[in-house]
Design a protein around this motif. Structure first.
Motif, PDB file in Angstrom:
ATOM      1  N   LEU A 123      63.505  27.954  44.844  1.00 61.21           N
ATOM      2  CA  LEU A 123      63.266  27.056  43.385  1.00 61.21           C
ATOM      3  C   LEU A 123      64.396  27.465  42.010  1.00 61.21           C
ATOM      4  O   LEU A 123      65.758  26.635  41.887  1.00 61.21           O
ATOM      5  N   ALA A 124      64.322  28.984  41.933  1.00 65.38           N
ATOM      6  CA  ALA A 124      65.291  28.777  40.657  1.00 65.38           C
ATOM      7  C   ALA A 124      66.175  28.980  41.122  1.00 65.38           C
ATOM      8  O   ALA A 124      66.754  28.186  40.161  1.00 65.38           O
ATOM      9  N   LEU A 125      67.045  29.012  42.238  1.00 64.49           N
ATOM     10  CA  LEU A 125      68.198  29.437  43.272  1.00 64.49           C
ATOM     11  C   LEU A 125      69.062  27.980  42.811  1.00 64.49           C
ATOM     12  O   LEU A 125      69.959  27.578  42.696  1.00 64.49           O
ATOM     13  N   ALA A 126      67.853  27.025  43.631  1.00 65.62           N
ATOM     14  CA  ALA A 126      67.940  25.220  43.820  1.00 65.62           C
ATOM     15  C   ALA A 126      68.652  24.861  41.652  1.00 65.62           C
ATOM     16  O   ALA A 126      69.965  23.936  42.190  1.00 65.62           O
ATOM     17  N   ALA A 127      67.309  25.009  41.214  1.00 70.11           N
ATOM     18  CA  ALA A 127      68.026  24.292  40.470  1.00 70.11           C
ATOM     19  C   ALA A 127      69.520  25.300  39.743  1.00 70.11           C
ATOM     20  O   ALA A 127      69.772  24.321  39.303  1.00 70.11           O
ATOM     21  N   GLY A 128      69.250  26.015  39.794  1.00 70.47           N
ATOM     22  CA  GLY A 128      70.574  26.356  39.477  1.00 70.47           C
ATOM     23  C   GLY A 128      72.306  26.250  39.831  1.00 70.47           C
ATOM     24  O   GLY A 128      73.003  25.660  39.268  1.00 70.47           O
ATOM     25  N   THR A 129      71.712  25.623  41.182  1.00 74.72           N
ATOM     26  CA  THR A 129      72.935  25.147  41.991  1.00 74.72           C
ATOM     27  C   THR A 129      73.340  23.384  41.006  1.00 74.72           C
ATOM     28  O   THR A 129      74.320  22.834  41.254  1.00 74.72           O
ATOM     29  N   GLY A 130      72.622  22.951  40.742  1.00 77.10           N
ATOM     30  CA  GLY A 130      72.651  21.650  39.516  1.00 77.10           C
ATOM     31  C   GLY A 130      72.096  20.395  40.118  1.00 77.10           C
ATOM     32  O   GLY A 130      71.968  19.795  39.880  1.00 77.10           O
ATOM     33  N   ASP A 131      71.427  20.840  41.541  1.00 81.89           N
ATOM     34  CA  ASP A 131      71.565  19.869  42.719  1.00 81.89           C
ATOM     35  C   ASP A 131      69.987  19.535  42.455  1.00 81.89           C
ATOM     36  O   ASP A 131      68.692  20.197  42.780  1.00 81.89           O
ATOM     37  N   VAL A 132      69.510  18.036  41.873  1.00 86.48           N
ATOM     38  CA  VAL A 132      68.026  18.020  41.404  1.00 86.48           C
ATOM     39  C   VAL A 132      67.704  17.800  42.672  1.00 86.48           C
ATOM     40  O   VAL A 132      66.011  18.549  42.990  1.00 86.48           O
ATOM     41  N   ALA A 133      67.659  16.707  43.340  1.00 89.11           N
ATOM     42  CA  ALA A 133      67.841  16.790  45.043  1.00 89.11           C
ATOM     43  C   ALA A 133      66.971  17.900  45.770  1.00 89.11           C
ATOM     44  O   ALA A 133      65.572  17.960  46.249  1.00 89.11           O
ATOM     45  N   ALA A 134      67.546  18.858  45.583  1.00 87.14           N
ATOM     46  CA  ALA A 134      67.212  20.296  46.361  1.00 87.14           C
ATOM     47  C   ALA A 134      66.106  20.976  45.611  1.00 87.14           C
ATOM     48  O   ALA A 134      65.657  21.690  46.181  1.00 87.14           O
ATOM     49  N   THR A 135      66.183  20.822  43.957  1.00 88.86           N
ATOM     50  CA  THR A 135      65.829  21.567  43.243  1.00 88.86           C
ATOM     51  C   THR A 135      63.899  20.509  43.758  1.00 88.86           C
ATOM     52  O   THR A 135      63.189  22.253  43.495  1.00 88.86           O
ATOM     53  N   GLN A 136      64.300  19.790  43.252  1.00 86.89           N
ATOM     54  CA  GLN A 136      62.782  19.089  44.202  1.00 86.89           C
ATOM     55  C   GLN A 136      62.442  19.485  45.425  1.00 86.89           C
ATOM     56  O   GLN A 136      61.361  20.074  45.448  1.00 86.89           O
ATOM     57  N   ALA A 137      62.639  19.344  46.297  1.00 89.95           N
ATOM     58  CA  ALA A 137      62.547  20.198  47.716  1.00 89.95           C
ATOM     59  C   ALA A 137      61.714  21.396  47.755  1.00 89.95           C
ATOM     60  O   ALA A 137      61.230  21.895  47.838  1.00 89.95           O
ATOM     61  N   ALA A 138      62.584  22.530  46.147  1.00 90.68           N
ATOM     62  CA  ALA A 138      62.074  23.394  46.611  1.00 90.68           C
ATOM     63  C   ALA A 138      60.785  23.673  45.636  1.00 90.68           C
ATOM     64  O   ALA A 138      59.831  24.315  45.904  1.00 90.68           O
ATOM     65  N   ALA A 139      60.726  22.689  44.885  1.00 92.51           N
ATOM     66  CA  ALA A 139      59.669  22.764  43.574  1.00 92.51           C
ATOM     67  C   ALA A 139      57.945  22.067  44.832  1.00 92.51           C
ATOM     68  O   ALA A 139      57.168  22.437  44.782  1.00 92.51           O
ATOM     69  N   ASN A 140      59.316  20.875  45.414  1.00 90.63           N
ATOM     70  CA  ASN A 140      57.616  21.158  46.716  1.00 90.63           C
ATOM     71  C   ASN A 140      57.632  22.405  47.742  1.00 90.63           C
ATOM     72  O   ASN A 140      55.625  22.517  48.121  1.00 90.63           O
ATOM     73  N   GLU A 141      58.135  23.187  48.551  1.00 91.73           N
ATOM     74  CA  GLU A 141      58.008  24.248  48.810  1.00 91.73           C
ATOM     75  C   GLU A 141      56.526  25.333  47.720  1.00 91.73           C
ATOM     76  O   GLU A 141      56.137  25.862  48.510  1.00 91.73           O
ATOM     77  N   VAL A 142      57.088  25.233  46.571  1.00 85.66           N
ATOM     78  CA  VAL A 142      56.566  26.668  45.463  1.00 85.66           C
ATOM     79  C   VAL A 142      54.649  25.636  45.995  1.00 85.66           C
ATOM     80  O   VAL A 142      53.699  25.985  45.815  1.00 85.66           O
ATOM     81  N   GLY A 143      54.625  24.470  45.197  1.00 84.20           N
ATOM     82  CA  GLY A 143      53.287  23.445  45.684  1.00 84.20           C
ATOM     83  C   GLY A 143      53.017  24.034  46.668  1.00 84.20           C
ATOM     84  O   GLY A 143      51.605  23.889  47.181  1.00 84.20           O
ATOM     85  N   GLY A 144      53.227  23.591  48.010  1.00 84.05           N
ATOM     86  CA  GLY A 144      52.717  23.936  49.504  1.00 84.05           C
ATOM     87  C   GLY A 144      52.090  25.085  49.437  1.00 84.05           C
ATOM     88  O   GLY A 144      51.594  25.823  49.946  1.00 84.05           O
ATOM     89  N   ALA A 145      53.301  25.982  48.469  1.00 86.27           N
ATOM     90  CA  ALA A 145      52.875  27.931  49.068  1.00 86.27           C
ATOM     91  C   ALA A 145      52.078  28.068  48.359  1.00 86.27           C
ATOM     92  O   ALA A 145      50.494  28.710  48.558  1.00 86.27           O
TER      93      ALA A 145
END
Length: 157
Positions: A123-145
């Protein structure tokens, strides 16, 4: 013969000294203190997760704030197993939602904590890219964990 009797007496005496004493039952107040400490740590993770969700609910999320909160979760997640020392499960006088399966399946519990750390890192890496959609997807992975651990190791509310 008199010497042999003395040896038996000493041996018997030594045997009595070596009898192990039963372990004292855990002090519920001390166990509850440990449980309360882990609850405090989990509240830190929950606060960071909520901040991430709140940002992602914005039309222009602050990705730097998301990244900072993801790094906090990433730092705390590997510590999770240490928050569950042996003997801090459910017992009379102790309020906890931790299930006994934590200590019965400790390798899986540790694996799930590591999975949360990995998801938070992603999630931190995705947020660093500036890509909101990728950040949302990564946040969903955190929620799943989080859910994977809660579904197995936490009492249902």
């Amino acid at each position: 013969m008199h010497g042999a009797a003395r040896l038996v007496g000493l041996t018997m005496g030594a045997g009595l000294i070596c009898i192990p004493l039963a372990a004292a039952p855990p002090d519920p107040a001390a166990v509850q203190k440990s449980v309360d400490a882990r609850i405090t740590h989990y509240k830190e993770i929950a606060k960071a997760a909520k901040a991430i969700k709140d940002e992602l609910d914005q039309s222009q999320p602050n990705l730097a704030a998301i990244s900072a909160n993801a790094h906090l979760i990433e730092a705390l997640a590997p510590q999770i197993p240490s928050w569950f020392p042996s003997g801090t499960g459910e017992q009379p006088g102790v309020k906890t939602e931790a299930l006994a399966i934590i200590w019965q399946q400790l390798p899986l519990f540790k694996q799930r904590a590591a999975g949360l750390a990995g998801a938070a890192h992603g999630l931190a890496l995705a947020a660093g890219t500036g890509d909101v959609a990728a950040t949302q997807a990564a946040a969903n992975e955190v929620g799943g964990a989080c859910k994977a651990c809660h579904d197995t190791f936490r009492q249902k509310k």
